[in-house]
Motif scaffolding. Structure first.
Motif, PDB file in Angstrom:
ATOM      1  N   TRP A 198       0.875  -1.342   0.104  1.00 50.27           N
ATOM      2  CA  TRP A 198      -0.029  -0.058  -0.002  1.00 50.27           C
ATOM      3  C   TRP A 198       0.921   1.328  -0.017  1.00 50.27           C
ATOM      4  O   TRP A 198       0.571   2.267  -0.569  1.00 50.27           O
ATOM      5  N   THR A 199       2.144   1.284   0.592  1.00 49.61           N
ATOM      6  CA  THR A 199       3.019   2.215   0.715  1.00 49.61           C
ATOM      7  C   THR A 199       3.460   2.730  -0.618  1.00 49.61           C
ATOM      8  O   THR A 199       3.485   3.799  -0.997  1.00 49.61           O
ATOM      9  N   LEU A 200       3.750   1.706  -1.540  1.00 48.04           N
ATOM     10  CA  LEU A 200       4.256   2.130  -2.966  1.00 48.04           C
ATOM     11  C   LEU A 200       3.095   2.370  -3.789  1.00 48.04           C
ATOM     12  O   LEU A 200       3.313   3.328  -4.518  1.00 48.04           O
ATOM     13  N   VAL A 201       1.792   1.900  -3.348  1.00 44.20           N
ATOM     14  CA  VAL A 201       0.704   2.501  -4.345  1.00 44.20           C
ATOM     15  C   VAL A 201       0.394   3.705  -3.948  1.00 44.20           C
ATOM     16  O   VAL A 201       0.189   4.560  -4.962  1.00 44.20           O
ATOM     17  N   ALA A 202       0.554   4.185  -2.560  1.00 43.76           N
ATOM     18  CA  ALA A 202       0.090   5.492  -2.288  1.00 43.76           C
ATOM     19  C   ALA A 202       1.220   6.694  -2.914  1.00 43.76           C
ATOM     20  O   ALA A 202       0.837   7.549  -3.450  1.00 43.76           O
ATOM     21  N   PHE A 203       2.555   6.337  -3.197  1.00 41.48           N
ATOM     22  CA  PHE A 203       3.486   7.166  -3.423  1.00 41.48           C
ATOM     23  C   PHE A 203       3.293   7.020  -5.025  1.00 41.48           C
ATOM     24  O   PHE A 203       3.402   8.171  -5.626  1.00 41.48           O
ATOM     25  N   ARG A 204       2.875   5.654  -5.792  1.00 38.88           N
ATOM     26  CA  ARG A 204       2.561   5.917  -7.038  1.00 38.88           C
ATOM     27  C   ARG A 204       1.365   6.861  -7.342  1.00 38.88           C
ATOM     28  O   ARG A 204       1.463   7.833  -8.403  1.00 38.88           O
ATOM     29  N   GLN A 205       0.532   6.695  -6.519  1.00 41.20           N
ATOM     30  CA  GLN A 205      -0.785   7.531  -6.823  1.00 41.20           C
ATOM     31  C   GLN A 205      -0.576   9.038  -6.570  1.00 41.20           C
ATOM     32  O   GLN A 205      -1.186  10.200  -7.061  1.00 41.20           O
ATOM     33  N   GLN A 206       0.533   9.496  -5.944  1.00 43.55           N
ATOM     34  CA  GLN A 206       0.852  10.760  -5.638  1.00 43.55           C
ATOM     35  C   GLN A 206       2.049  11.388  -6.869  1.00 43.55           C
ATOM     36  O   GLN A 206       2.236  12.451  -6.899  1.00 43.55           O
ATOM     37  N   GLY A 207       1.941  10.378  -7.753  1.00 43.01           N
ATOM     38  CA  GLY A 207       2.986  10.808  -8.850  1.00 43.01           C
ATOM     39  C   GLY A 207       4.321  10.303  -9.196  1.00 43.01           C
ATOM     40  O   GLY A 207       5.130  10.372  -9.842  1.00 43.01           O
ATOM     41  N   ALA A 208       4.726   9.659  -7.998  1.00 40.20           N
ATOM     42  CA  ALA A 208       6.138   8.791  -7.862  1.00 40.20           C
ATOM     43  C   ALA A 208       6.295   7.780  -9.075  1.00 40.20           C
ATOM     44  O   ALA A 208       5.200   6.935  -9.439  1.00 40.20           O
ATOM     45  N   ASP A 209       7.112   7.748 -10.084  1.00 41.29           N
ATOM     46  CA  ASP A 209       7.325   6.544 -11.086  1.00 41.29           C
ATOM     47  C   ASP A 209       8.135   5.592 -10.408  1.00 41.29           C
ATOM     48  O   ASP A 209       8.776   5.787  -9.252  1.00 41.29           O
ATOM     49  N   ASP A 210       8.344   4.603 -11.154  1.00 39.11           N
ATOM     50  CA  ASP A 210       9.168   3.587 -10.766  1.00 39.11           C
ATOM     51  C   ASP A 210      10.775   3.781 -10.385  1.00 39.11           C
ATOM     52  O   ASP A 210      11.190   3.241  -9.627  1.00 39.11           O
ATOM     53  N   GLU A 211      11.209   4.685 -11.262  1.00 36.40           N
ATOM     54  CA  GLU A 211      12.582   5.144 -11.182  1.00 36.40           C
ATOM     55  C   GLU A 211      12.819   5.804  -9.702  1.00 36.40           C
ATOM     56  O   GLU A 211      13.848   5.378  -8.885  1.00 36.40           O
ATOM     57  N   GLU A 212      11.740   6.398  -9.217  1.00 34.07           N
ATOM     58  CA  GLU A 212      11.876   7.576  -7.993  1.00 34.07           C
ATOM     59  C   GLU A 212      11.703   6.395  -6.886  1.00 34.07           C
ATOM     60  O   GLU A 212      12.443   6.326  -5.939  1.00 34.07           O
ATOM     61  N   LEU A 213      10.838   5.558  -7.078  1.00 31.26           N
ATOM     62  CA  LEU A 213      10.652   4.503  -6.018  1.00 31.26           C
ATOM     63  C   LEU A 213      11.710   3.467  -5.842  1.00 31.26           C
ATOM     64  O   LEU A 213      12.193   3.442  -4.647  1.00 31.26           O
ATOM     65  N   LEU A 214      12.450   3.162  -6.934  1.00 31.34           N
ATOM     66  CA  LEU A 214      13.885   2.362  -6.635  1.00 31.34           C
ATOM     67  C   LEU A 214      14.926   3.128  -6.083  1.00 31.34           C
ATOM     68  O   LEU A 214      15.595   2.481  -5.651  1.00 31.34           O
ATOM     69  N   ARG A 215      14.881   4.555  -6.546  1.00 28.81           N
ATOM     70  CA  ARG A 215      15.919   5.380  -5.743  1.00 28.81           C
ATOM     71  C   ARG A 215      15.717   5.628  -4.399  1.00 28.81           C
ATOM     72  O   ARG A 215      16.541   5.387  -3.358  1.00 28.81           O
TER      73      ARG A 215
END
Length: 108
Positions: free
Chosen positions: A54-71
């Motif tokens: 859910w944390t990853l989903v929330a960040f994605r819903q806020q506009g984070a892309d995969d590259e940002e999440l991996l960083r």
């Protein structure tokens, strides 16, 4: 903790042939999303981490892309994120409720 069960499992694992050990490792690693009572509030999480889906989903819903999440989560790789997005598609309602519940708690 059931130490007797753990001891039994250790004995079984030690008795496996090299081929059986490889097979066991493959089976264990084939479940990229885990749900464990007492870990991350029992929420689905990325295997062997304390990163709830859910944390990853929330960040994605806020506009984070995969590259940002991996960083921001260097322990993750693209396969982990792919597994998270697939899990989200299969359990959208449950995870949307978790996002709402946990992000509302932080808004106070």
């Amino acid at each position: 903790m059931n130490t007797q069960l753990v001891d039994s499992l250790v004995q079984i694992i030690e008795s496996l042939s090299p081929e059986e050990r490889i097979f066991l490792q493959e089976r264990l690693s084939s479940k990229p999303i885990q749900v464990t009572v007492g870990v991350c509030g029992g929420q689905p999480r990325i295997r062997n981490t304390r990163i709830p889906v859910w944390t990853l989903v929330a960040f994605r819903q806020q506009g984070a892309d995969d590259e940002e999440l991996l960083r921001n989560y260097p322990a993750l790789n693209t396969d982990d994120l792919t597994a998270a997005w697939i899990y989200y598609e299969q359990h959208r309602e449950q995870l949307d409720r978790a996002v709402t519940r946990y992000t509302e708690d932080n808004d106070d």
